[in-house]
Design a protein around this motif. Structure first.
Motif, PDB file in Angstrom:
ATOM      1  N   VAL A 103       0.827  -1.207   0.000  1.00 54.20           N
ATOM      2  CA  VAL A 103       0.000   0.000   0.000  1.00 54.20           C
ATOM      3  C   VAL A 103       0.861   1.257   0.000  1.00 54.20           C
ATOM      4  O   VAL A 103       0.646   2.189  -0.759  1.00 54.20           O
ATOM      5  CB  VAL A 103      -0.943  -0.012   1.228  1.00 54.20           C
ATOM      6  CG1 VAL A 103      -1.640   1.317   1.372  1.00 54.20           C
ATOM      7  CG2 VAL A 103      -1.953  -1.125   1.106  1.00 54.20           C
ATOM      8  N   ILE A 107       0.702   4.082  -2.859  1.00 52.41           N
ATOM      9  CA  ILE A 107       0.264   5.430  -2.527  1.00 52.41           C
ATOM     10  C   ILE A 107       1.380   6.418  -2.819  1.00 52.41           C
ATOM     11  O   ILE A 107       1.169   7.496  -3.367  1.00 52.41           O
ATOM     12  CB  ILE A 107      -0.192   5.497  -1.059  1.00 52.41           C
ATOM     13  CG1 ILE A 107      -1.539   4.801  -0.944  1.00 52.41           C
ATOM     14  CG2 ILE A 107      -0.295   6.924  -0.573  1.00 52.41           C
ATOM     15  CD1 ILE A 107      -2.146   4.831   0.393  1.00 52.41           C
ATOM     16  N   PHE A 289      -2.800  -3.310  -8.225  1.00 49.09           N
ATOM     17  CA  PHE A 289      -3.401  -2.271  -7.404  1.00 49.09           C
ATOM     18  C   PHE A 289      -4.247  -1.412  -8.315  1.00 49.09           C
ATOM     19  O   PHE A 289      -3.805  -0.999  -9.374  1.00 49.09           O
ATOM     20  CB  PHE A 289      -2.297  -1.456  -6.739  1.00 49.09           C
ATOM     21  CG  PHE A 289      -2.775  -0.651  -5.590  1.00 49.09           C
ATOM     22  CD1 PHE A 289      -3.268  -1.276  -4.451  1.00 49.09           C
ATOM     23  CD2 PHE A 289      -2.727   0.728  -5.639  1.00 49.09           C
ATOM     24  CE1 PHE A 289      -3.709  -0.535  -3.380  1.00 49.09           C
ATOM     25  CE2 PHE A 289      -3.166   1.468  -4.563  1.00 49.09           C
ATOM     26  CZ  PHE A 289      -3.656   0.839  -3.430  1.00 49.09           C
ATOM     27  N   ILE A 292      -7.637   3.330 -10.186  1.00 51.30           N
ATOM     28  CA  ILE A 292      -8.682   4.336 -10.018  1.00 51.30           C
ATOM     29  C   ILE A 292      -9.032   4.530  -8.555  1.00 51.30           C
ATOM     30  O   ILE A 292     -10.131   4.901  -8.187  1.00 51.30           O
ATOM     31  CB  ILE A 292      -9.957   3.955 -10.813  1.00 51.30           C
ATOM     32  CG1 ILE A 292     -10.291   2.486 -10.573  1.00 51.30           C
ATOM     33  CG2 ILE A 292      -9.797   4.282 -12.270  1.00 51.30           C
ATOM     34  CD1 ILE A 292     -11.730   2.126 -10.816  1.00 51.30           C
ATOM     35  N   LEU A 293      -8.060   4.268  -7.689  1.00 49.31           N
ATOM     36  CA  LEU A 293      -8.298   4.385  -6.260  1.00 49.31           C
ATOM     37  C   LEU A 293      -8.528   5.836  -5.861  1.00 49.31           C
ATOM     38  O   LEU A 293      -7.805   6.730  -6.285  1.00 49.31           O
ATOM     39  CB  LEU A 293      -7.084   3.836  -5.516  1.00 49.31           C
ATOM     40  CG  LEU A 293      -7.228   3.654  -4.033  1.00 49.31           C
ATOM     41  CD1 LEU A 293      -7.949   2.370  -3.735  1.00 49.31           C
ATOM     42  CD2 LEU A 293      -5.861   3.632  -3.396  1.00 49.31           C
ATOM     43  N   GLN A 294      -9.557   6.018  -5.068  1.00 48.45           N
ATOM     44  CA  GLN A 294      -9.822   7.373  -4.584  1.00 48.45           C
ATOM     45  C   GLN A 294      -9.351   7.501  -3.148  1.00 48.45           C
ATOM     46  O   GLN A 294      -9.417   6.544  -2.398  1.00 48.45           O
ATOM     47  CB  GLN A 294     -11.318   7.658  -4.621  1.00 48.45           C
ATOM     48  CG  GLN A 294     -11.828   7.946  -6.003  1.00 48.45           C
ATOM     49  CD  GLN A 294     -13.302   8.249  -5.978  1.00 48.45           C
ATOM     50  OE1 GLN A 294     -13.946   8.185  -4.929  1.00 48.45           O
ATOM     51  NE2 GLN A 294     -13.835   8.579  -7.140  1.00 48.45           N
ATOM     52  N   PHE A 295      -8.930   8.696  -2.817  1.00 48.50           N
ATOM     53  CA  PHE A 295      -8.540   8.932  -1.432  1.00 48.50           C
ATOM     54  C   PHE A 295      -9.693   9.571  -0.697  1.00 48.50           C
ATOM     55  O   PHE A 295     -10.228  10.585  -1.135  1.00 48.50           O
ATOM     56  CB  PHE A 295      -7.308   9.830  -1.372  1.00 48.50           C
ATOM     57  CG  PHE A 295      -6.085   9.165  -1.918  1.00 48.50           C
ATOM     58  CD1 PHE A 295      -5.586   8.027  -1.327  1.00 48.50           C
ATOM     59  CD2 PHE A 295      -5.454   9.667  -3.046  1.00 48.50           C
ATOM     60  CE1 PHE A 295      -4.472   7.405  -1.826  1.00 48.50           C
ATOM     61  CE2 PHE A 295      -4.334   9.047  -3.552  1.00 48.50           C
ATOM     62  CZ  PHE A 295      -3.843   7.912  -2.956  1.00 48.50           C
ATOM     63  N   GLU A 296     -10.057   8.956   0.409  1.00 42.24           N
ATOM     64  CA  GLU A 296     -11.166   9.476   1.187  1.00 42.24           C
ATOM     65  C   GLU A 296     -10.758  10.792   1.849  1.00 42.24           C
ATOM     66  O   GLU A 296     -11.525  11.721   1.922  1.00 42.24           O
ATOM     67  CB  GLU A 296     -11.564   8.437   2.246  1.00 42.24           C
ATOM     68  CG  GLU A 296     -12.749   8.783   3.076  1.00 42.24           C
ATOM     69  CD  GLU A 296     -14.064   8.670   2.323  1.00 42.24           C
ATOM     70  OE1 GLU A 296     -14.050   8.095   1.224  1.00 42.24           O
ATOM     71  OE2 GLU A 296     -15.070   9.176   2.834  1.00 42.24           O
ATOM     72  N   GLN A 297      -9.519  10.825   2.327  1.00 45.89           N
ATOM     73  CA  GLN A 297      -9.037  12.057   2.962  1.00 45.89           C
ATOM     74  C   GLN A 297      -7.910  12.632   2.103  1.00 45.89           C
ATOM     75  O   GLN A 297      -7.560  12.093   1.065  1.00 45.89           O
ATOM     76  CB  GLN A 297      -8.503  11.778   4.358  1.00 45.89           C
ATOM     77  CG  GLN A 297      -9.552  11.478   5.378  1.00 45.89           C
ATOM     78  CD  GLN A 297      -9.810  10.007   5.507  1.00 45.89           C
ATOM     79  OE1 GLN A 297      -9.073   9.206   4.936  1.00 45.89           O
ATOM     80  NE2 GLN A 297     -10.854   9.641   6.217  1.00 45.89           N
ATOM     81  N   ILE A 302      -3.600  10.498   4.937  1.00 49.57           N
ATOM     82  CA  ILE A 302      -3.441   9.057   4.751  1.00 49.57           C
ATOM     83  C   ILE A 302      -2.013   8.636   5.058  1.00 49.57           C
ATOM     84  O   ILE A 302      -1.779   7.644   5.746  1.00 49.57           O
ATOM     85  CB  ILE A 302      -3.868   8.677   3.326  1.00 49.57           C
ATOM     86  CG1 ILE A 302      -5.382   8.813   3.243  1.00 49.57           C
ATOM     87  CG2 ILE A 302      -3.410   7.272   2.988  1.00 49.57           C
ATOM     88  CD1 ILE A 302      -5.994   8.333   1.997  1.00 49.57           C
TER      89      ILE A 302
END
Lengths: 375, 133
Positions: A103, A107, A289, A292-297, A302
């Motif tokens: 991760v 990231i 991985f 199209i991963l979105q970051f919540e914060q 993070i």
């Protein structure tokens, strides 16, 4: 004639065993010292009592060496069993560290372009350094504790020469007693290791260094622990713990970087009946991985959540490696002690038998001489 | 579609099986995750996690960390996690009282940070038990 011969035997043999016991003294000292001292006055006293006393004493000594050997052998076996458990702990922690590295790596890839500022990664001019010294809780493991403490003292001297302030966080009973005896070394906290390192202990250390670093009391945190190389080899090393580099790399003092995606772990195996250790380097797969991963914060938040986790797992790993090294060191020390005890036992029994024989011969000679005189 | 939850701590795997729904406390509030959720990455606060298995709700105390959701796979990485049913209520309550006392005694920036963290952990554990009953 027979008497002088006898004293020759008696006085020469204990001195032989004494020289041999000298070399064993390092590992068997509490058992050896009283005996080697007491054998001298006994030989210089009256000749008849020498033999009796010497024989009985020798028998005691043989018994005591036998007991010591039993203890050391048992300790060796216990250490061997514990090494296996330490290895299990490492294996249990793997899914976590693997996912974490994966991760963090991904990231970081996505954050490369952004300008991020995380408290744990901020590089400040170094005015004060915290040294986390990881030692064992128990002795009888060869030079293990000494090696790491020496390394710590050398590092402290280095920092003194550089004019940098320092403080010590001591982990493990042996280190604690060392620093307690030296009040001139500033110690921030004493922690105890426990039998098997868990996340709780790692957390305690992490909390401490975290607050020290974030409150800007120290500008750099270094971790001194014993790196497990193999069952017979372990190296005391210094790792820079904080500031963390956002790339997920940890650097040692000389700036050599260890890529976090490369995870090493050791495995205990048996080869031809002897215990050996294999070390695997595992390249963590970092491909699958979702792009199209979105970051919540915020990415910053993070990373803020991830880096303490990373810090924790780093500390936990250091604790685990240190424990494995300690156990391995104890295993080899106890194996040596057992060997020495066996050898000592052999020498002593030889001396004992010779003395006994000499005594019998002496008695026969006396009887014959008496009989001859009567004729 | 089935949703798989995996809760990992540095020591062990706390949970690795199928769930119907979870409610996760993030730093920006609680989110509920149902199957086919959009892939997101989020922080996890020191708070409780609620898990629904069919009609039954379970709670778990999470000690802060990170979660990744995607492909009907939830991976939660936390410093420590305890199932609500595994926590000793008396011990948790005592820890909470001690943490509160420590915070009121704390002096200086550093001690306050430490005491605050400890208090939040203790409170979460107590909440995890209360939520169940």
């Amino acid at each position: 004639m027979s008497c002088s011969n006898l004293t020759m035997w008696v006085s020469s043999k204990p001195s032989l065993s004494d020289t041999s016991s000298l070399s064993f003294r390092s590992c068997l000292s509490p058992f050896q010292l009283p005996f080697s001292q007491s054998s001298y006055p006994a030989t210089s006293n009256s000749k008849s009592s020498v033999v009796h006393c010497g024989l009985r004493e020798l028998r005691d000594r043989i018994d005591s060496v036998k007991n010591t050997q039993k203890i050391t052998e048992a300790m060796k076996l216990v250490a061997a069993a514990k090494v296996r458990r330490a290895q299990e702990a490492v294996v249990n922690g793997r899914p976590f560290s693997e996912t974490l590295v994966e991760v963090l790596y991904n990231i970081n890839e996505q954050l490369q372009t952004e300008d991020i500022d995380v408290p744990l990664t901020s590089v400040r001019p170094v005015k004060k350094v915290a040294l986390v010294v990881v030692t064992g809780d128990r002795g009888l493991c060869g030079g293990f504790n000494n090696a790491i403490i020496k390394k710590a003292v050398a590092r402290i001297e280095e920092l003194k020469d550089l004019g940098v302030d320092y403080t010590v966080i001591s982990v493990g009973k042996k280190g604690n007693s060392f620093f307690v005896r030296r009040p001139y070394i500033p110690v921030d906290k004493f922690l105890e290791g426990g039998s098997l390192p868990t996340a709780k202990e790692a957390q305690a250390i992490a909390d401490d260094v975290f607050s020290l670093f974030v409150s800007e009391e120290v500008d750099k945190v270094e971790l001194l622990y014993t790196k497990f190389v193999s069952l017979v080899k372990s190296d005391p090393v210094i790792h820079t713990l904080l500031p963390l580099s956002p790339k997920g790399e940890i650097c040692d003092v000389n700036g050599n970087c260890v890529d976090a995606a490369e995870d090493e772990f050791f495995r205990l195996t048996t080869k031809e009946g002897k215990l050996t250790v294999e070390r695997d380097v595992v390249r963590t797969q970092t491909a699958d991985f979702s792009p199209i991963l979105q970051f919540e914060q915020d990415p910053v938040q993070i990373l803020d959540a991830l880096l303490p986790l990373y810090l924790n797992s780093q500390i936990l790993r250091a604790l685990q490696e240190s424990l494995a090294s300690e156990l391995a060191a104890r295993m080899s020390a106890m194996s040596n002690a057992t060997d020495n005890a066996l050898e000592l036992k052999k020498t002593l029994s030889m001396v004992y038998n010779r003395q006994r024989q000499a005594k019998i011969t002496g008695e026969i000679l006396e009887i014959i001489a008496g009989a001859n005189a009567l004729v | 579609m089935t949703l798989n939850l995996c809760v990992l701590t540095p020591n062990r795997i706390v949970w690795d099986s199928e769930v119907k729904e979870i409610i996760l406390s993030t730093n920006s509030g609680q989110i509920s995750i149902l199957p086919n959720h959009a892939p997101i990455a989020t922080t996890v606060d020191i708070d409780i996690l609620r898990i629904r298995l069919n009609d039954q709700w379970l709670t778990m105390a999470l000690m802060g960390g990170f979660a990744r959701i995607g492909n009907n796979e939830i991976t939660v990485l936390v410093n420590d996690a305890e199932k609500g049913s595994d926590i000793d209520p008396q011990e948790a309550q005592q820890t909470l009282e001690m943490a509160e006392a420590n915070l009121s005694k704390a002096e200086g920036k550093r001690q306050t940070i430490e005491a605050n963290l400890a208090l939040r952990r203790a409170r979460t554990r107590v909440e995890a038990i209360n939520m169940m009953s």
